[in-house]
Scaffold this active site. Structure first.
Site, mmCIF file in Angstrom:
data_model
loop_
_atom_site.group_PDB
_atom_site.id
_atom_site.type_symbol
_atom_site.label_atom_id
_atom_site.label_comp_id
_atom_site.label_asym_id
_atom_site.label_seq_id
_atom_site.Cartn_x
_atom_site.Cartn_y
_atom_site.Cartn_z
ATOM 1 N N ASP A 62 0.836 -1.196 0.000
ATOM 2 C CA ASP A 62 0.000 0.000 0.000
ATOM 3 C C ASP A 62 0.873 1.249 0.000
ATOM 4 O O ASP A 62 1.577 1.520 0.973
ATOM 5 C CB ASP A 62 -0.906 -0.015 1.232
ATOM 6 C CG ASP A 62 -1.974 1.063 1.194
ATOM 7 O OD1 ASP A 62 -1.955 1.884 0.260
ATOM 8 O OD2 ASP A 62 -2.821 1.080 2.110
ATOM 9 N N HIS A 92 -0.498 4.185 -0.153
ATOM 10 C CA HIS A 92 -1.314 5.032 0.725
ATOM 11 C C HIS A 92 -1.382 6.485 0.259
ATOM 12 O O HIS A 92 -1.653 7.388 1.054
ATOM 13 C CB HIS A 92 -0.771 4.969 2.153
ATOM 14 C CG HIS A 92 -1.844 5.067 3.208
ATOM 15 N ND1 HIS A 92 -2.104 6.219 3.914
ATOM 16 C CD2 HIS A 92 -2.725 4.150 3.662
ATOM 17 C CE1 HIS A 92 -3.090 6.014 4.754
ATOM 18 N NE2 HIS A 92 -3.490 4.754 4.634
ATOM 19 N N GLU A 121 -1.023 -0.618 -4.173
ATOM 20 C CA GLU A 121 -2.265 0.092 -3.885
ATOM 21 C C GLU A 121 -2.059 1.606 -3.775
ATOM 22 O O GLU A 121 -1.097 2.056 -3.151
ATOM 23 C CB GLU A 121 -2.857 -0.441 -2.579
ATOM 24 C CG GLU A 121 -4.137 0.247 -2.169
ATOM 25 C CD GLU A 121 -4.763 -0.394 -0.957
ATOM 26 O OE1 GLU A 121 -5.411 0.330 -0.183
ATOM 27 O OE2 GLU A 121 -4.610 -1.627 -0.772
ATOM 28 N N GLU A 123 -10.172 3.320 -2.824
ATOM 29 C CA GLU A 123 -10.804 3.516 -1.522
ATOM 30 C C GLU A 123 -11.304 4.945 -1.332
ATOM 31 O O GLU A 123 -12.169 5.193 -0.492
ATOM 32 C CB GLU A 123 -9.851 3.144 -0.390
ATOM 33 C CG GLU A 123 -8.677 4.085 -0.214
ATOM 34 C CD GLU A 123 -7.710 3.597 0.851
ATOM 35 O OE1 GLU A 123 -7.687 4.204 1.934
ATOM 36 O OE2 GLU A 123 -6.990 2.619 0.586
ATOM 37 N N ASP A 133 -14.912 1.189 -1.400
ATOM 38 C CA ASP A 133 -15.230 0.925 0.003
ATOM 39 C C ASP A 133 -16.753 0.978 0.144
ATOM 40 O O ASP A 133 -17.367 2.000 -0.149
ATOM 41 C CB ASP A 133 -14.562 1.978 0.886
ATOM 42 C CG ASP A 133 -14.675 1.668 2.363
ATOM 43 O OD1 ASP A 133 -15.789 1.346 2.819
ATOM 44 O OD2 ASP A 133 -13.659 1.781 3.070
ATOM 45 N N HIS A 191 -12.006 -2.162 -0.253
ATOM 46 C CA HIS A 191 -11.337 -1.610 0.922
ATOM 47 C C HIS A 191 -12.260 -1.797 2.122
ATOM 48 O O HIS A 191 -13.442 -1.495 2.054
ATOM 49 C CB HIS A 191 -11.089 -0.123 0.655
ATOM 50 C CG HIS A 191 -10.435 0.618 1.773
ATOM 51 N ND1 HIS A 191 -11.121 1.464 2.628
ATOM 52 C CD2 HIS A 191 -9.149 0.665 2.175
ATOM 53 C CE1 HIS A 191 -10.289 2.008 3.483
ATOM 54 N NE2 HIS A 191 -9.083 1.540 3.242
#
Length: 382
Positions: free
Chosen positions: A184, A186, A210, A236, A258, A285
């Protein structure tokens, strides 16, 4: 007619917002409208949107979704989408209980009997990564996800880049060839950093990379797709089919909506169908609570292009409550050999402990995202 009589919200530890919808004939549906760090704001949005639902037929789910998302001149965004998500999940839960069937049966029936799950692992140092992953493997998981880094400089140093590689190498060493690690980014990486580090990770065969860039820079994600053979994922912080379309066209391999943010079950099913057109897999997510997880699984059991499911059972930042603490029976969400078996109970397939939820709401929470700073004092992406 099954009429909506009451809508309630519950702000519960560690950082979740639950939605309870009750009908005039006593059916109760649960949803999760968590928006991490902004759940109090979402709570107000749910209360406002409930004005459009009280006295209406609970089973007109698609019509409600249309009205909830479009009956205001100003639309979209994480607050409104999260509020709609929680209400939508609760309405599907009611529908399943009304018809005596799990939600996936109402979505066309199961296409699989179990869903593979993964857990998040922290650890900023290789030894910490090894220990965290070993614990997840011992708990029965066959896949994990880890952060690629902490705070990252806009143009990373050699030491920063090497630290990313060392952590992923340590993960691969523990996992071996038959388990998976997702990495990830992020949104902490600039495109330049992502393009530099992605090829260095290819020998370790990540399951996917990700969120390599922040969502507002989604127009750049195709540059990374073309720079690496590793599958790229994102989603996400995307809230609709319209927001997913450009990244699907850019060549991502995995879409990660998500269900507590992207319009609930109704919209994520449509995102999944759109992704299927681009040969893209779904991996929603979900570092959230039991209701969001159950909603994800219900979609997964009825969705052909469903890859794997995130879950946060045992995650380090669930302080004050655990995912399963709000469930009457923890068995449906337990995993065996890295999978959750198909949920068979009506609605979302889990029974929420309402007494525990009401008690937790009295304590509440005020979770906020951390704030990172660069050495010069400038804001850094968390």
């Amino acid at each position: 007619m099954t009429t909506i009589a009451r809508v309630e919200t519950f702000l519960v530890a560690p950082r979740w917002l639950f939605v309870r919808v009750e009908t005039d004939d006593g059916i109760v549906g649960w949803g999760e409208a968590t928006c991490e760090g902004r759940s109090e704001t979402v709570r107000t949005a749910v209360e406002q949107l409930s004005e459009l639902l009280i006295g209406r037929d609970a089973l007109r789910i698609e019509d409600h979704w249309q009205v909830l998302t479009k009956a205001s001149f100003y639309r979209g965004g994480p607050i409104l989408a999260s509020a709609v998500s929680g209400l939508d999940q609760a309405l599907w839960d009611i529908a399943g209980k009304r018809y005596g069937a799990p939600v996936h049966q109402l979505l066309g029936g199961p296409v699989r009997d179990r869903i593979r799950v993964y857990g998040w692992v922290g650890g900023d140092e290789p030894d910490e990564v090894r220990d965290q992953i070993a614990g997840r493997v011992e708990a029965g998981l066959t896949a994990v996800k880890m952060n690629a880094s902490g705070r990252m400089s806009p143009l990373a140093s050699v030491a920063e880049l090497d630290a990313v590689v060392r952590r992923v190498a340590a993960a691969r060493e523990v996992l071996g060839e038959h388990r998976d690690v997702a990495v990830d980014f992020h949104g902490r990486f600039t495109l330049a950093n992502a393009r530099r580090v992605a090829p260095l990770l290819e020998p370790y065969r990540p399951l996917f990379l990700e969120e390599p860039v922040v969502p507002e820079n989604s127009h750049l994600i195709g540059e990374l797709v073309r720079a690496t053979t590793t599958p790229v994922s994102t989603g996400e912080r995307l809230y609709s089919r319209q927001e997913f379309l450009p990244v699907l066209q850019a060549g991502i391999a995995v879409a990660q909506p998500d269900l507590a943010h992207a319009g609930g079950i109704t919209e994520v099913r449509k995102i999944a169908a759109l992704a299927e057109v681009y040969d893209v897999q779904l991996a929603p997510h979900c570092p959230l609570g039991p209701i969001a997880l159950a909603a994800c699984l219900q979609v997964g059991f009825a969705t052909p292009n469903y890859l794997i499911q995130e879950q946060s059972i045992g995650i380090h930042y669930n302080l004050g409550a655990e995912v399963l603490d709000y469930c009457v029976d923890q068995q449906p969400l337990s995993f065996v050999d890295g999978y959750v078996q198909r949920l068979t109970a009506p609605g979302l397939g889990i029974e929420i402990d309402e007494q525990a939820v009401r008690a937790a709401d009295k304590r509440g929470h005020a979770w906020r995202s951390p704030t990172f700073r660069h050495p010069d004092g400038a804001y850094a992406e968390w």
